[in-house]
Design an enzyme around this catalytic site. Structure first.
Site, PDB file in Angstrom:
ATOM      1  N   HIS A  71      -1.919  -5.318   1.919  1.00 49.47           N
ATOM      2  CA  HIS A  71      -3.049  -6.158   1.628  1.00 49.47           C
ATOM      3  C   HIS A  71      -2.676  -7.510   1.277  1.00 49.47           C
ATOM      4  CE1 HIS A  71      -7.052  -7.378   0.389  1.00 49.47           C
ATOM      5  NE2 HIS A  71      -6.288  -8.006  -0.734  1.00 49.47           N
ATOM      6  N   THR A 110      -5.922  -6.274  10.896  1.00 51.34           N
ATOM      7  CA  THR A 110      -6.220  -5.422  10.222  1.00 51.34           C
ATOM      8  C   THR A 110      -5.711  -3.945  11.040  1.00 51.34           C
ATOM      9  OG1 THR A 110      -8.119  -6.597   9.401  1.00 51.34           O
ATOM     10  CG2 THR A 110      -8.101  -4.148   8.843  1.00 51.34           C
ATOM     11  N   PHE A 155     -16.269   4.604   5.808  1.00 53.13           N
ATOM     12  CA  PHE A 155     -14.857   5.017   5.894  1.00 53.13           C
ATOM     13  C   PHE A 155     -14.215   4.285   4.542  1.00 53.13           C
ATOM     14  CE2 PHE A 155     -13.805   0.391   6.259  1.00 53.13           C
ATOM     15  CZ  PHE A 155     -14.572  -0.209   7.279  1.00 53.13           C
ATOM     16  N   TYR A 162     -12.112  -3.471  -3.504  1.00 50.95           N
ATOM     17  CA  TYR A 162     -12.761  -3.300  -2.021  1.00 50.95           C
ATOM     18  C   TYR A 162     -14.297  -3.362  -1.843  1.00 50.95           C
ATOM     19  CZ  TYR A 162      -8.312  -2.494   0.605  1.00 50.95           C
ATOM     20  OH  TYR A 162      -7.246  -2.653   1.265  1.00 50.95           O
ATOM     21  N   LYS A 220       0.740  -1.284   0.069  1.00 48.86           N
ATOM     22  CA  LYS A 220       0.153  -0.105  -0.097  1.00 48.86           C
ATOM     23  C   LYS A 220       0.871   1.147  -0.189  1.00 48.86           C
ATOM     24  CE  LYS A 220      -3.937  -2.226   2.453  1.00 48.86           C
ATOM     25  NZ  LYS A 220      -5.032  -2.055   3.497  1.00 48.86           N
ATOM     26  N   GLU A 248      -9.609 -11.559  -6.613  1.00 42.02           N
ATOM     27  CA  GLU A 248      -8.565 -10.247  -6.429  1.00 42.02           C
ATOM     28  C   GLU A 248      -7.443 -10.481  -7.495  1.00 42.02           C
ATOM     29  OE1 GLU A 248      -9.360  -9.370  -1.597  1.00 42.02           O
ATOM     30  OE2 GLU A 248      -7.362 -10.184  -2.210  1.00 42.02           O
ATOM     31  N   ASN A 251      -2.283   0.359   6.993  1.00 43.36           N
ATOM     32  CA  ASN A 251      -1.609  -0.961   7.481  1.00 43.36           C
ATOM     33  C   ASN A 251      -0.511  -1.486   6.427  1.00 43.36           C
ATOM     34  OD1 ASN A 251      -3.622  -1.875   5.764  1.00 43.36           O
ATOM     35  ND2 ASN A 251      -4.985  -2.827   7.401  1.00 43.36           N
TER      36      ASN A 251
HETATM   37  N1  UDP Z   1     -10.169  -0.438   6.957  1.00 42.47           N
HETATM   38  C1  UDP Z   1     -10.168   0.864   7.755  1.00 42.47           C
HETATM   39  N2  UDP Z   1     -10.995   0.961   8.905  1.00 42.47           N
HETATM   40  C2  UDP Z   1     -11.732  -0.187   9.168  1.00 42.47           C
HETATM   41  C3  UDP Z   1     -11.652  -1.229   8.419  1.00 42.47           C
HETATM   42  C4  UDP Z   1     -10.984  -1.400   7.232  1.00 42.47           C
HETATM   43  O1  UDP Z   1      -9.386   1.858   7.542  1.00 42.47           O
HETATM   44  O2  UDP Z   1     -12.623  -0.030  10.340  1.00 42.47           O
HETATM   45  C5  UDP Z   1      -9.284  -0.322   5.819  1.00 42.47           C
HETATM   46  C6  UDP Z   1      -7.731  -0.900   6.181  1.00 42.47           C
HETATM   47  O3  UDP Z   1      -6.714  -0.136   5.561  1.00 42.47           O
HETATM   48  C7  UDP Z   1      -8.183  -2.434   5.708  1.00 42.47           C
HETATM   49  C8  UDP Z   1      -9.045  -2.096   4.550  1.00 42.47           C
HETATM   50  O4  UDP Z   1      -9.801  -1.084   4.683  1.00 42.47           O
HETATM   51  O5  UDP Z   1      -7.074  -3.101   5.569  1.00 42.47           O
HETATM   52  C9  UDP Z   1      -9.676  -3.441   4.265  1.00 42.47           C
HETATM   53  O6  UDP Z   1     -10.594  -3.834   5.450  1.00 42.47           O
HETATM   54  P1  UDP Z   1     -10.669  -5.504   5.461  1.00 42.47           P
HETATM   55  O7  UDP Z   1     -11.872  -5.421   6.525  1.00 42.47           O
HETATM   56  O8  UDP Z   1     -10.877  -6.221   4.401  1.00 42.47           O
HETATM   57  O9  UDP Z   1      -9.386  -5.618   6.281  1.00 42.47           O
HETATM   58  P2  UDP Z   1      -8.010  -6.769   5.695  1.00 42.47           P
HETATM   59  O10 UDP Z   1      -8.559  -7.596   5.022  1.00 42.47           O
HETATM   60  O11 UDP Z   1      -7.013  -5.769   5.105  1.00 42.47           O
HETATM   61  O12 UDP Z   1      -7.379  -7.112   7.122  1.00 42.47           O
HETATM   62 MG    MG Z   2     -10.050  -7.761   3.568  1.00 38.22          MG
END
Ligand code: UDP
Ligand code: MG
Length: 147
Positions: free
Chosen positions: A125, A98, A57, A49, A9, A136, A122
């Protein structure tokens, strides 16, 4: 054999963490099947996404993924496909939770992530399930790029 999608990212790119992150992934013993610099359009970010559709968000996450954050504007990220036994769960374990504040300090997100401007910045991905990985990979790579 199981495949997973990894996206470095924009926060990790701006902090010059790509090498450290890929080093940790390489230590999992998986095989790199594809790698490229990818332009992140609004459309591709939304498609990637799709699971976050309707979340308050989401617009901030899309801007962040497009590199429009912390005063920076660079719409490129690095995309990888790694393959191997249990590739999805191995990479997710290396990433940690996450939310960087909840991720263990020895994980990539725990070590290098933060929360800023309403987004969990974070660093990486990675696909959450093998099915998610197939969907994906298809978004970011042409079939002939992932043999
Ligand atoms: N994200 C965020 N706030 C939240 C949930 C998600 O900023 O409350 C962002 C974060 O960068 C995350 C991405 O959205 O990595 C995708 O969310 P997901 O729940 O799929 O998490 P991941 O699979 O990346 O752990
Ligand atoms: Mg995810």
């Amino acid at each position: 054999m199981e495949k997973t999608l990894i996206l470095i990212k924009p926060d990790a790119i701006s902090k010059k963490l790509t090498g450290i992150i890929i080093d940790r992934i390489e230590h999992l013993g998986l095989d790199m099947k594809a790698a490229k610099v990818a332009f992140v359009s609004e459309e591709i970010a939304k498609e990637h996404y799709a699971n976050l559709a309707g979340k308050p968000f989401l617009p901030s996450v899309i801007s962040f993924m497009r590199g429009d954050f912390n005063g920076i504007k660079d719409h490129r990220i690095y995309a990888f496909v790694y393959e191997g036994e249990n590739a999805v769960s191995k990479v997710r374990a290396a990433l940690g939770a996450t939310d960087p504040a909840k991720a263990e300090p020895w994980t990539i997100r725990g070590a290098f992530g933060c929360f800023k401007d309403g987004v969990m910045q974070n660093c990486v991905h990675a696909s959450g399930t093998p099915e998610e990985a197939l969907r994906e990979i298809n978004i970011w790579f042409k079939p002939e790029e992932v043999l």
